[in-house]
Scaffold this motif. Structure first.
Motif, short mmCIF file in Angstrom:
data_model
loop_
_atom_site.label_atom_id
_atom_site.label_comp_id
_atom_site.label_asym_id
_atom_site.label_seq_id
_atom_site.Cartn_x
_atom_site.Cartn_y
_atom_site.Cartn_z
N PRO A 37 -16.11 9.80 -5.00
CA PRO A 37 -16.79 10.33 -6.19
C PRO A 37 -15.79 10.88 -7.21
CG PRO A 37 -17.85 11.14 -4.21
CD PRO A 37 -16.59 10.45 -3.78
N GLY A 38 -16.01 10.53 -8.46
CA GLY A 38 -15.17 11.04 -9.54
C GLY A 38 -13.94 10.20 -9.83
N TRP A 39 -13.76 9.10 -9.12
CA TRP A 39 -12.57 8.27 -9.32
C TRP A 39 -12.92 6.87 -9.81
CZ3 TRP A 39 -7.92 10.09 -9.98
CH2 TRP A 39 -7.65 11.38 -9.51
N SER A 40 -13.96 6.74 -10.57
CA SER A 40 -14.33 5.48 -11.24
C SER A 40 -14.38 4.29 -10.29
CB SER A 40 -13.36 5.16 -12.38
OG SER A 40 -13.33 6.22 -13.29
N GLY A 41 -15.01 4.50 -9.14
CA GLY A 41 -15.19 3.40 -8.20
C GLY A 41 -13.99 3.10 -7.33
N LYS A 42 -12.95 3.91 -7.40
CA LYS A 42 -11.76 3.67 -6.59
C LYS A 42 -11.95 4.21 -5.17
CE LYS A 42 -8.58 3.64 -10.45
NZ LYS A 42 -7.43 4.26 -11.08
N THR A 43 -11.41 3.45 -4.22
CA THR A 43 -11.43 3.87 -2.82
C THR A 43 -10.15 4.63 -2.51
OG1 THR A 43 -10.30 1.88 -2.07
CG2 THR A 43 -12.73 1.78 -2.21
N ALA A 44 -10.10 5.22 -1.31
CA ALA A 44 -8.87 5.88 -0.86
C ALA A 44 -7.73 4.86 -0.83
CB ALA A 44 -9.08 6.51 0.51
N TYR A 45 -8.03 3.65 -0.38
CA TYR A 45 -7.03 2.57 -0.36
C TYR A 45 -6.45 2.36 -1.75
CZ TYR A 45 -5.03 -2.04 0.80
OH TYR A 45 -4.18 -3.09 1.00
N GLU A 105 -1.96 3.22 -5.62
CA GLU A 105 -1.50 3.66 -6.94
C GLU A 105 -0.51 4.82 -6.85
OE1 GLU A 105 -5.00 4.69 -9.15
OE2 GLU A 105 -5.68 2.61 -9.27
N GLY A 106 -0.25 5.30 -5.65
CA GLY A 106 0.66 6.43 -5.49
C GLY A 106 -0.03 7.77 -5.55
N SER A 107 -1.34 7.79 -5.37
CA SER A 107 -2.11 9.03 -5.47
C SER A 107 -2.68 9.48 -4.13
CB SER A 107 -3.25 8.86 -6.48
OG SER A 107 -2.73 8.60 -7.76
N ALA A 108 -1.89 9.36 -3.07
CA ALA A 108 -2.34 9.80 -1.75
C ALA A 108 -2.70 11.28 -1.77
CB ALA A 108 -1.27 9.53 -0.70
N LEU A 168 0.83 -1.20 0.00
CA LEU A 168 0.00 0.00 0.00
C LEU A 168 0.87 1.26 0.00
CD1 LEU A 168 -2.82 1.35 0.29
CD2 LEU A 168 -2.53 1.11 2.77
N ALA A 169 1.96 1.21 0.74
CA ALA A 169 2.85 2.37 0.86
C ALA A 169 3.79 2.51 -0.33
CB ALA A 169 3.66 2.27 2.15
N GLY A 170 3.74 1.56 -1.27
CA GLY A 170 4.56 1.67 -2.47
C GLY A 170 5.88 0.93 -2.39
N PHE A 171 6.02 0.06 -1.42
CA PHE A 171 7.23 -0.74 -1.28
C PHE A 171 6.86 -2.18 -1.61
CE2 PHE A 171 7.78 2.99 1.32
CZ PHE A 171 9.07 3.39 1.00
N GLU A 172 6.81 -2.49 -2.90
CA GLU A 172 6.33 -3.77 -3.39
C GLU A 172 7.11 -4.97 -2.85
OE1 GLU A 172 3.47 -4.34 -4.93
OE2 GLU A 172 3.10 -2.20 -4.90
N HIS A 173 8.35 -4.75 -2.48
CA HIS A 173 9.17 -5.86 -1.98
C HIS A 173 9.28 -5.83 -0.47
CE1 HIS A 173 10.10 -6.98 -6.04
NE2 HIS A 173 10.43 -5.73 -6.30
#
Length: 135
Positions: A84-92, A97-100, A35-40
């Motif tokens: 709203p406005g993010w095509s069904g995406k949640t804050a999570y 995706e790196g869009s905090a 979630l934080a962007g550290f895939e490994h």
């Protein structure tokens, strides 16, 4: 001269933050790393400042959501409520995706007069804040 084991008697500040956030979200440390962007994972070679900055953004989002909706409501909103406005995406989803910053901008829009959508029904009551023209 102290040995290395005595210097590391407890978790570091970042390790404590990782444990607290993972527990608060009800996810594993590996899921939090992703979630934080550290895939490994939170590898030892990861720069502490980068990990701290990423976790701080997540904590700020959770704290703001909890402030607006209560702690449990804030976590539920973060994980499950489409923005709203993010095509069904949640804050999570956006954070992963790196869009905090987009989530934080949404909060600013809410504070400027919008409402935090806690359910799909309440989201239907307002226009998408990200689609409202400011011209």
């Amino acid at each position: 001269m102290p040995d290395r084991d005595s210097e590391r008697s407890g978790p570091s500040l970042v390790e404590s933050q990782i444990l607290r956030l993972a527990k608060r979200l009800g996810i594993t440390q590996a899921e939090l790393a992703s979630l934080a962007g550290f895939e490994h994972g939170f590898a030892a070679k990861a720069v502490v400042e980068e990990v701290d900055a990423a976790l701080s953004r997540i904590a700020l989002i959770l704290d703001t959501a909890a402030e607006m909706a209560g702690d449990n409501g804030g976590i539920l909103w973060f994980k499950h409520q489409p923005i709203p406005g993010w095509s069904g995406k949640t804050a999570y989803d956006l954070v992963k995706e790196g869009s905090a910053s987009q989530v934080l901008e949404y909060f600013e829009a809410v504070r400027a007069g919008g409402r935090l959508c806690l359910t799909t029904k309440s989201c239907d009551l307002i226009d998408s804040l990200s689609l409202v023209s400011t011209e």
